[in-house]
Motif scaffolding. Structure first.
Motif, PDB file in Angstrom:
ATOM      1  N   TYR A  44       0.806  -1.217   0.000  1.00  0.00           N
ATOM      2  CA  TYR A  44       0.000   0.000   0.000  1.00  0.00           C
ATOM      3  C   TYR A  44       0.850   1.283   0.000  1.00  0.00           C
ATOM      4  O   TYR A  44       1.785   1.420   0.769  1.00  0.00           O
ATOM      5  N   LEU A  45       0.470   2.212  -0.867  1.00  0.00           N
ATOM      6  CA  LEU A  45       1.170   3.505  -0.977  1.00  0.00           C
ATOM      7  C   LEU A  45       0.199   4.640  -0.695  1.00  0.00           C
ATOM      8  O   LEU A  45      -0.873   4.690  -1.280  1.00  0.00           O
ATOM      9  N   GLU A  46       0.592   5.560   0.151  1.00  0.00           N
ATOM     10  CA  GLU A  46      -0.245   6.730   0.435  1.00  0.00           C
ATOM     11  C   GLU A  46       0.481   7.991  -0.064  1.00  0.00           C
ATOM     12  O   GLU A  46       1.536   8.338   0.457  1.00  0.00           O
ATOM     13  N   PRO A  47      -0.079   8.671  -1.073  1.00  0.00           N
ATOM     14  CA  PRO A  47       0.564   9.918  -1.514  1.00  0.00           C
ATOM     15  C   PRO A  47       0.200  11.059  -0.571  1.00  0.00           C
ATOM     16  O   PRO A  47      -0.975  11.268  -0.283  1.00  0.00           O
ATOM     17  N   ILE A  48       1.195  11.757  -0.073  1.00  0.00           N
ATOM     18  CA  ILE A  48       0.959  12.878   0.844  1.00  0.00           C
ATOM     19  C   ILE A  48       1.718  14.103   0.328  1.00  0.00           C
ATOM     20  O   ILE A  48       2.901  14.001  -0.024  1.00  0.00           O
ATOM     21  N   LYS A  49       1.047  15.231   0.299  1.00  0.00           N
ATOM     22  CA  LYS A  49       1.727  16.429  -0.190  1.00  0.00           C
ATOM     23  C   LYS A  49       2.701  16.947   0.863  1.00  0.00           C
ATOM     24  O   LYS A  49       2.342  17.147   2.020  1.00  0.00           O
ATOM     25  N   VAL A  50       3.953  17.140   0.450  1.00  0.00           N
ATOM     26  CA  VAL A  50       4.963  17.664   1.372  1.00  0.00           C
ATOM     27  C   VAL A  50       4.937  19.187   1.354  1.00  0.00           C
ATOM     28  O   VAL A  50       5.042  19.832   2.385  1.00  0.00           O
ATOM     29  N   ALA A  51       4.796  19.753   0.161  1.00  0.00           N
ATOM     30  CA  ALA A  51       4.851  21.211   0.066  1.00  0.00           C
ATOM     31  C   ALA A  51       4.287  21.707  -1.253  1.00  0.00           C
ATOM     32  O   ALA A  51       4.283  20.997  -2.248  1.00  0.00           O
ATOM     33  N   ASP A  52       3.809  22.948  -1.231  1.00  0.00           N
ATOM     34  CA  ASP A  52       3.519  23.671  -2.459  1.00  0.00           C
ATOM     35  C   ASP A  52       4.782  24.406  -2.856  1.00  0.00           C
ATOM     36  O   ASP A  52       5.449  25.013  -2.013  1.00  0.00           O
TER      37      ASP A  52
ATOM     38  N   ASP B 156       6.805  27.101  -5.775  1.00  0.00           N
ATOM     39  CA  ASP B 156       6.449  28.333  -6.487  1.00  0.00           C
ATOM     40  C   ASP B 156       5.650  28.042  -7.758  1.00  0.00           C
ATOM     41  O   ASP B 156       5.790  26.982  -8.357  1.00  0.00           O
ATOM     42  N   ASN B 157       4.853  28.986  -8.175  1.00  0.00           N
ATOM     43  CA  ASN B 157       4.105  28.902  -9.430  1.00  0.00           C
ATOM     44  C   ASN B 157       3.228  27.665  -9.543  1.00  0.00           C
ATOM     45  O   ASN B 157       3.151  27.039 -10.606  1.00  0.00           O
ATOM     46  N   GLY B 158       2.618  27.276  -8.448  1.00  0.00           N
ATOM     47  CA  GLY B 158       1.676  26.158  -8.498  1.00  0.00           C
ATOM     48  C   GLY B 158       2.318  24.780  -8.488  1.00  0.00           C
ATOM     49  O   GLY B 158       1.633  23.786  -8.671  1.00  0.00           O
ATOM     50  N   GLY B 159       3.626  24.722  -8.297  1.00  0.00           N
ATOM     51  CA  GLY B 159       4.300  23.422  -8.229  1.00  0.00           C
ATOM     52  C   GLY B 159       3.958  22.697  -6.940  1.00  0.00           C
ATOM     53  O   GLY B 159       3.500  23.297  -5.967  1.00  0.00           O
ATOM     54  N   GLU B 160       4.156  21.379  -6.959  1.00  0.00           N
ATOM     55  CA  GLU B 160       3.855  20.572  -5.771  1.00  0.00           C
ATOM     56  C   GLU B 160       4.902  19.478  -5.597  1.00  0.00           C
ATOM     57  O   GLU B 160       5.443  18.983  -6.576  1.00  0.00           O
ATOM     58  N   LEU B 161       5.132  19.122  -4.350  1.00  0.00           N
ATOM     59  CA  LEU B 161       6.037  18.016  -4.055  1.00  0.00           C
ATOM     60  C   LEU B 161       5.272  16.981  -3.233  1.00  0.00           C
ATOM     61  O   LEU B 161       4.727  17.302  -2.175  1.00  0.00           O
ATOM     62  N   TYR B 162       5.210  15.770  -3.743  1.00  0.00           N
ATOM     63  CA  TYR B 162       4.506  14.687  -3.061  1.00  0.00           C
ATOM     64  C   TYR B 162       5.468  13.615  -2.594  1.00  0.00           C
ATOM     65  O   TYR B 162       6.429  13.278  -3.284  1.00  0.00           O
ATOM     66  N   GLN B 163       5.162  13.082  -1.418  1.00  0.00           N
ATOM     67  CA  GLN B 163       5.889  11.920  -0.901  1.00  0.00           C
ATOM     68  C   GLN B 163       4.909  10.749  -0.938  1.00  0.00           C
ATOM     69  O   GLN B 163       3.785  10.864  -0.444  1.00  0.00           O
ATOM     70  N   PHE B 164       5.310   9.648  -1.526  1.00  0.00           N
ATOM     71  CA  PHE B 164       4.478   8.449  -1.569  1.00  0.00           C
ATOM     72  C   PHE B 164       4.971   7.519  -0.468  1.00  0.00           C
ATOM     73  O   PHE B 164       6.064   6.966  -0.563  1.00  0.00           O
ATOM     74  N   VAL B 165       4.177   7.393   0.580  1.00  0.00           N
ATOM     75  CA  VAL B 165       4.605   6.633   1.750  1.00  0.00           C
ATOM     76  C   VAL B 165       4.126   5.184   1.611  1.00  0.00           C
ATOM     77  O   VAL B 165       2.925   4.915   1.621  1.00  0.00           O
TER      78      VAL B 165
END
Lengths: 75, 375
Positions: free
Chosen positions: B106-114, B116-125
């Protein structure tokens, strides 16, 4: 080895190999030997542990063509 | 009473939300002691299912009636049997759909941060196995780092976000889990990068991931910078993302550091590990947020479920970064290492493309904890 009874549990998934093994063991006498054939890989550790916890003796265990064979002597 | 079915996703929520749960684990004692579902507020009872064939009466007094009880086994079958027996005895219980096998996957995607310019960083736990993968999204493009083998999940996530996967990186040749990196790249047309020093035996084409490689995601300033940081493997490479995040791969974790022995060369690589942790990382900004490729214990999870901590804090708190004496450091990371991950040599072969096991065999290889760290 003098096999009293054979149980074919091939194709059965956990927990059925153990459930059937237990029933088959109930039908043989102390000192007699049950042969069990299973294909569920989990049966290897589970039957081994079950045999031990019940005080029985696992005389032999082998694997041939993906089939696990157990030879259990009843306590 | 009724028997409820829970998915791994529901159990993951309980872990992340710090809820209480009583787990009746009906696997073998060995399997339970080796690896189980970890939660801050979880309680456990381990009784192998084959000791309950004659009935569950003996364990009823040990099961709470004031909190939820989840029955867990390796694949599902035995937990259903035991849950039904408990239900017949008047208890309301649940079982875990797919057992530990599905927990491992099982993988849970969680947003780490927004960004600049609408970018996003996700961590898949990957909460059951302790693997962490990453996706950087910016202006219609995405980069993935250290993807696990469930490639559809990453590809679907990118589709949902309406971004095109352009770059796929592995920080090193993994030994504890099977990489999904090159398969994602193959399916999406993205570029797949691997450090050349880890790739001497691989049988597929890849793009060399070298120190100083600089990749832009989207048109804006979100950049991914490679930093050569050997020690866990000779090729291990870190990434600095958007000058804010340091993806450390298996070199530095929150509460531990990487082990140098999984490719069989602990004695040779311990010097590199020291150099990376005590020199290269020290030259970086302390405000960088460290995002590792693994966690080992549930205490490493933050309140929102992410695994992330400021580099400066790790310099203060992480024992592995605070061993002044070089000889002591050498002995810490080469002597008394924990057992190696399940099937790690085979997993390396898979990641080199030398063997291609089917899905069931891959699941089997990945059973158990990741064990990539030294504490």
């Amino acid at each position: 080895m003098n096999i009293t009874k054979t149980l074919d549990a091939k194709g059965l998934a956990c927990p059925m190999p153990i459930v059937k093994t237990k029933k088959a063991m109930d039908m043989i006498q102390s000192g007699e030997i049950l042969e069990v054939m299973a294909t569920d890989k989990g049966a290897l550790s589970d039957i081994t542990a079950w045999v031990k916890s019940g005080g029985h003796t696992l005389l032999e265990q082998k694997t041939e063509d993906d089939v696990l064979y157990f030879y259990i002597q009843k306590a | 009473m009724s028997v409820n079915k829970w998915t791994a996703a529901q159990v993951a929520r309980k872990v992340i939300d710090n809820e209480e749960l009583f787990i009746l684990d009906v696997r073998n004692q060995d399997a339970f002691e080796d690896w189980k579902i970890e939660g801050h507020k979880f309680e456990y009872l381990n009784i192998p299912y084959f000791e309950l064939l004659d009935g569950v009466e003996e364990i009823l007094p040990k099961l709470p009636t004031d909190k939820e009880v989840l029955v867990v086994c390796a694949k599902e079958g035995s937990s259903v049997m035991v849950a039904e027996m408990l239900s017949d005895a008047g208890r309301e219980v649940a079982y875990l759909e797919g057992g530990m096998k599905s927990w491992s996957s099982y993988l849970e995607p969680i947003k780490v941060a927004d960004l600049d310019n609408g970018g996003e960083l996700y961590q898949f736990v990957r909460i059951g196995k302790g693997c962490l993968s990453y996706m950087v999204i910016s202006e219609g493009e995405a980069a993935i780092i250290d993807a696990v083998r469930f490639t559809d999940l990453f590809i679907d996530f990118a589709k949902e976000k309406n971004v095109e996967i352009k770059h796929v990186f592995d920080t090193h040749l993994h030994a504890d889990h099977i990489s999904g990196g090159r398969h994602i790249a193959h399916e999406t047309g993205a570029t797949y990068y691997l450090p050349p020093k880890d790739a001497t035996e691989v049988v597929f084409d890849y793009t060399a991931l070298r120190d100083g490689l600089h990749v832009k995601i989207g048109e804006s300033k979100i950049d991914v910078n490679a930093l050569y940081s050997p020690g866990h493997t000779i090729g291990s490479t870190s990434f600095v993302i958007d000058d804010q995040f340091l993806l450390t791969g298996d070199i530095l974790f929150i509460d531990s550091i990487g082990r140098p022995d999984l490719a069989g060369l602990a004695e040779d690589w311990v010097g590199d590990l020291r150099e990376t942790l005590y020199k290269r990382y020290r030259e970086l900004a302390e405000d960088l947020v460290v995002l590792p490729a693994h966690f080992m214990i549930i205490d490493e999870l933050n309140e929102d479920g992410t695994v992330a901590k400021r580099l400066g804090d790790l310099f203060k708190e992480n024992h592995g970064l605070n061993i002044e004496d070089e000889a002591e450091f050498r002995s810490t990371v080469t002597d008394n290492l924990p057992p190696q991950p399940n099937a790690y040599e085979q997993i390396r072969q898979v990641n080199m493309g030398k063997i291609t096991p089917d899905n069931d065999e891959q699941t089997e290889m990945e059973i158990g904890p990741n064990r990539c760290a030294v504490r």
